[in-house]
Every structure is written in C-alpha cells, then in structure tokens.
Design an enzyme around this catalytic site. Structure first.
Site, PDB file in Angstrom:
ATOM      1  N   ASP A  82      21.568 115.221  10.868  1.00  0.00           N
ATOM      2  CA  ASP A  82      21.186 114.778   9.528  1.00  0.00           C
ATOM      3  C   ASP A  82      19.654 114.699   9.452  1.00  0.00           C
ATOM      4  OD1 ASP A  82      21.612 113.798   6.969  1.00  0.00           O
ATOM      5  OD2 ASP A  82      21.915 111.721   7.621  1.00  0.00           O
ATOM      6  N   ASN A 254      27.617 112.663   1.877  1.00  0.00           N
ATOM      7  CA  ASN A 254      27.117 111.839   2.986  1.00  0.00           C
ATOM      8  C   ASN A 254      27.327 110.359   2.711  1.00  0.00           C
ATOM      9  OD1 ASN A 254      26.207 114.274   3.901  1.00  0.00           O
ATOM     10  ND2 ASN A 254      24.050 113.684   4.021  1.00  0.00           N
ATOM     11  N   ASP A 256      26.858 106.584   4.576  1.00  0.00           N
ATOM     12  CA  ASP A 256      26.365 105.783   5.693  1.00  0.00           C
ATOM     13  C   ASP A 256      26.328 104.303   5.313  1.00  0.00           C
ATOM     14  OD1 ASP A 256      25.230 104.875   8.016  1.00  0.00           O
ATOM     15  OD2 ASP A 256      23.289 105.817   7.732  1.00  0.00           O
TER      16      ASP A 256
END
Ligand SMILES: [Zn+2]
Length: 309
Positions: A82, A254, A256
């Site tokens: 990433d 994505n 997180d």
C-alpha cells in the site's frame, strides 16, 4: 491455495456490483481475523501492507504470517504493498514475493508520476506482479470545496485515460472525495460520482481503487469513547456511497480505519470490564473476533463480495 495477483479478482469484479476488500495488516491477530472472515464469506481477499506496517512488523514476519494464513485456510490471497513511495520499496516488495504493489506518485507532477509509474510497471510486470497507481490527491478534502479546487485535487478523467495508456498500469486509485483517517468530512459527506462515472467510461477496462473508504461507524467510535477513548467528531464515508461506487468500476476498496476502531473498542472494553486480566490472549482474542466481525460486515453489507470467490 497460494499467493495470487489481483488480475483474476479484478477481472471478475470489474463489470459487477461488488468490490474486493483490501484490508491493512500489521500483526497476527489482524491477519487471522480478516482471513477467517473471508474464508467464511467465500470472498476474494487482498491483504495490504503499508511502509509503516513493514517497519513495525518487519517484512519477513508479515510475509510468513500471510503464507501461514494461506496454509491454514487454503485461500488464495493477494499480498499488496500500500502506498509505495518510490521505485526502491516497490522493487523490494516484488523481490520479496508480494503479488501486487502500489506506486503512489500522486504527489509528483503529472509527467513525473507517469515516468515513475512506468518504471515500476516495467519491473513488476517482468516478475508477474500487478501494479496500482494513483492520480489526484486524497487528503484533507472538505465537502464545501469549490469546483476549481476540486479540479486541482480530484482525479481529472482525461488525465486518467492518458495516464493509464502511457504507463500500462493494472489499476488506478482515484480521488473523488474520500480521504485517509477517521476525520474525512467536516460537513455532509460528498463523493463526486459524476467524475467517477466519467473516469470509468473513458477507461472501462481499468479497475478503479477507492482509498480511505472506511465508514467510521458511530457505534464503534461511541464504544471507544465510552470506555475511556477520546475520538470526538470522527466521520467517514457512508456505506451506501461505497456500494454505489462499486457499480462504476471500483474493484478494490481499502479499509483500515474501521478495523483499527473495532479492535481498539474491544480492547478498551475488555480493560475496563476485566481490570484483573493481564494475559494478552484474554484481550487480543476478543480483538481478533472484533476484526473478523467488522470484515464480515464489510464483505456482506458494503462490498457485496460474499460467495464471489
Ligand atoms: Zn491509501
């Protein structure tokens, strides 16, 4: 069962209404929680590692943990870097066995971003590794931003087409209003779907990537704060907006921050409710379950990726 590239996953996801979840990892419990969820949901899976995570856990540990997850579950998993910031870190990860790398040249001028991305694409492709690049700038975008400023920071559709043609990149992260972290919008959340549709229509064969796509679910912020946390005013991208994005070429989402919040909330709760515990397994076990629960929720309700493996 092996480490795989994102190629097949994206081919399947491109003209569909689901996206592959790309979850950031930096320790064993996080990896186990994510992998268990993907296994139960029969969902395609990308595990991604940032430069910070590489530094924190050391590359060898992370790679071996992901290999262990594959061995244990029999899943195909893509291992992705990433936000690689230069050629060197991308090359290191390719050489270490990553199956996908991101070269983030978005801070550079357009031509320089093309040159850097092309260099990484040439090396990675020679080793059979996929490459993601980024065009446009993500951070600190507010909903009341005017159109001129939007054009300066959001991905310009014509540039995206030129960029993909000149670099040969496999997938492209676009800036349409999402941002990193837990404080994404000051006012009403806003994503520029017209821009996304235009990008997708110009490069219909290129899988698009949405960074900073956590929702910052209020119940988890509340749980953190109830048990001694201090995260006021956190706000993310509403889940229905992510679902909409998957219809216009977004193949990789994505996530997180939402995992961090779920894990932290559970650990905070455990410490308050069980002050006598000092065996890390007592709180890391429930934290791992919290990661699994969050990933399952995302796969089912946001990514629509259950049974897509
Ligand atoms: Zn990102």
């Amino acid at each position: 069962m092996s480490l795989v590239t994102t190629k097949k996953m994206f081919e399947n996801a491109l003209n569909s209404d689901y996206a592959v979840g790309a979850f950031n990892v930096n320790n064993m419990e996080i990896i186990q929680g994510i992998v268990e969820a993907a296994q139960e949901e029969k969902a395609p899976l990308i595990l991604q590692v940032s430069a910070g995570a590489r530094k924190y856990a050391k590359p060898a540990y992370l790679i071996k943990l992901v290999e262990a997850a594959i061995l244990d579950t029999g899943l195909d998993i893509a291992l992705h870097l990433d936000h690689g910031e230069d050629f060197d870190i991308c090359k290191k990860c390719v050489d270490d066995g990553f199956t996908s790398v991101m070269i983030d040249g978005s801070k550079h001028p357009f031509e320089e971003n093309i040159k850097l991305t092309k260099e990484v694409v040439e090396y990675a492709h020679s080793k059979g590794v996929s490459v993601e690049a980024e065009l446009g700038k993500l951070a600190g975008i507010e909903d009341n931003i005017n159109v001129d400023a939007r054009n300066a920071t959001f991905t310009v559709p014509e540039e995206a087409a030129e960029f993909v043609a000149k670099t040969g990149v496999d997938s492209l992260a676009v800036a349409i209003g999402t941002s990193h972290g837990a404080y994404k919008f000051k006012g009403e959340p806003y994503l520029d779907f017209e821009r996304l549709k235009e990008i997708h229509s110009l490069i219909p064969d290129t899988p698009l990537v949405l960074h900073g796509a956590s929702t910052v679910l209020p119940e988890f912020v509340k749980k953190c704060n109830e048990f001694g946390g201090d995260i006021p005013g956190a706000q993310g991208v509403p889940e229905d907006m992510i679902r909409t994005a998957t219809k216009y070429g977004v193949c990789k989402v994505n996530i997180d921050t939402d995992l961090r919040l779920a894990m932290t909330a559970e650990i905070r709760k455990h410490f308050v409710e069980h002050p006598a515990d000092f065996d890390p397994r007592k709180y890391l076990g429930p934290a791992r379950d919290a990661i699994k629960g969050m990933v399952q929720h995302k796969i089912r309700n946001v990514l629509n990726a259950s049974n897509k493996r």
